[in-house]
Design an enzyme around this catalytic site. Sequence first.
Site, PDB file in Angstrom:
ATOM      1  N   HIS A 285       0.833  -1.217   0.000  1.00 45.02           N
ATOM      2  CA  HIS A 285       0.000   0.000   0.000  1.00 45.02           C
ATOM      3  C   HIS A 285       0.872   1.273   0.000  1.00 45.02           C
ATOM      4  O   HIS A 285       2.034   1.207  -0.366  1.00 45.02           O
ATOM      5  CB  HIS A 285      -0.990  -0.033   1.166  1.00 45.02           C
ATOM      6  CG  HIS A 285      -1.694  -1.351   1.275  1.00 45.02           C
ATOM      7  ND1 HIS A 285      -2.749  -1.705   0.462  1.00 45.02           N
ATOM      8  CD2 HIS A 285      -1.441  -2.439   2.057  1.00 45.02           C
ATOM      9  CE1 HIS A 285      -3.139  -2.958   0.760  1.00 45.02           C
ATOM     10  NE2 HIS A 285      -2.350  -3.416   1.715  1.00 45.02           N
TER      11      HIS A 285
ATOM     12  N   GLU B 151      -2.249   0.669   7.804  1.00 46.58           N
ATOM     13  CA  GLU B 151      -1.354  -0.431   7.433  1.00 46.58           C
ATOM     14  C   GLU B 151      -0.138   0.055   6.656  1.00 46.58           C
ATOM     15  O   GLU B 151       0.982  -0.423   6.859  1.00 46.58           O
ATOM     16  CB  GLU B 151      -2.124  -1.469   6.596  1.00 46.58           C
ATOM     17  CG  GLU B 151      -1.280  -2.691   6.271  1.00 46.58           C
ATOM     18  CD  GLU B 151      -1.869  -3.566   5.176  1.00 46.58           C
ATOM     19  OE1 GLU B 151      -3.048  -3.379   4.821  1.00 46.58           O
ATOM     20  OE2 GLU B 151      -1.124  -4.427   4.665  1.00 46.58           O
TER      21      GLU B 151
ATOM     22  N   GLU C 285       1.922 -11.715   5.637  1.00 47.69           N
ATOM     23  CA  GLU C 285       0.857 -11.081   6.439  1.00 47.69           C
ATOM     24  C   GLU C 285       1.320 -11.202   7.883  1.00 47.69           C
ATOM     25  O   GLU C 285       1.099 -12.204   8.554  1.00 47.69           O
ATOM     26  CB  GLU C 285      -0.488 -11.789   6.224  1.00 47.69           C
ATOM     27  CG  GLU C 285      -1.078 -11.621   4.833  1.00 47.69           C
ATOM     28  CD  GLU C 285      -1.741 -10.248   4.603  1.00 47.69           C
ATOM     29  OE1 GLU C 285      -1.643  -9.366   5.486  1.00 47.69           O
ATOM     30  OE2 GLU C 285      -2.341 -10.075   3.524  1.00 47.69           O
TER      31      GLU C 285
HETATM   32 ZN   LIG Z   1      -2.124  -5.156   2.819  1.00 42.18          ZN
END
Ligand SMILES: [Zn+2]
Length: 219
Positions: free
Chosen positions: A9, A23, A140
């Site tokens: 991102h 995030e 993640e």
């Molecule tokens: Zn992400």
Amino acid sequence: MLIAIDPGHGGKDPGVVVGNYKEKDINLGIALKLREILLDKNISVVMTRNKDETVDLQQRCNIANKNKTDYFISIHCNSFTVPSANGTETYAYPRSLAGRNLAQYVQNEIVEMLKTTNRGVKYESFYVLKRTVMPAILVETAFMSNPQNLDLLLQKPEVFAEAIAVGLMKLLQGTDYKQVDDIEKLQMKGIINKHYDPKSFVTWGEFASVIIKILEGTK
Ligand SMILES: [Zn+2]
């Protein structure tokens, strides 16, 4: 050895947002720390972004592909509608043996060092895994939607970075650099057309092409 680090991102795309936390910022913090650790270990790094900016997925792949990086590591945080969901999972491209290996090393280290729930290594055709030509993983790290995991992400980003670095180092120690160099030499001589992973398998078709190239080249 050249590693692409991809902080997920950025810019207009914040990724997961929980309260004031985005995030994109957590990913960048872990990524910059990871770069520092790898540079200390004399491993070169290219970043797909090193500040808060918008970079689309194809641009991220282009940066890694153009620089011919040996590995691609994308860093993300997870989230779910139920706050109890927590833990770490690492993705590789389906059937990528080298990607799976790196994913497993990194997954093991994060779970070991941060004591997060082990959700395992998974396979998914995520854009950045599909469009990068080198072994690629998407980490993640933990769930921003889980209060305990969010605390870890906010308070120990450098431990996540350290865990990813240690996982990568353990994988690299198992790699025979002489073989990597030999493969590169064959590629430069035009006998093979790709930089193959030393542990990947050769088909009879590829083997025949290589032999023909050698025979015809020696005439
Ligand atoms: Zn992400």
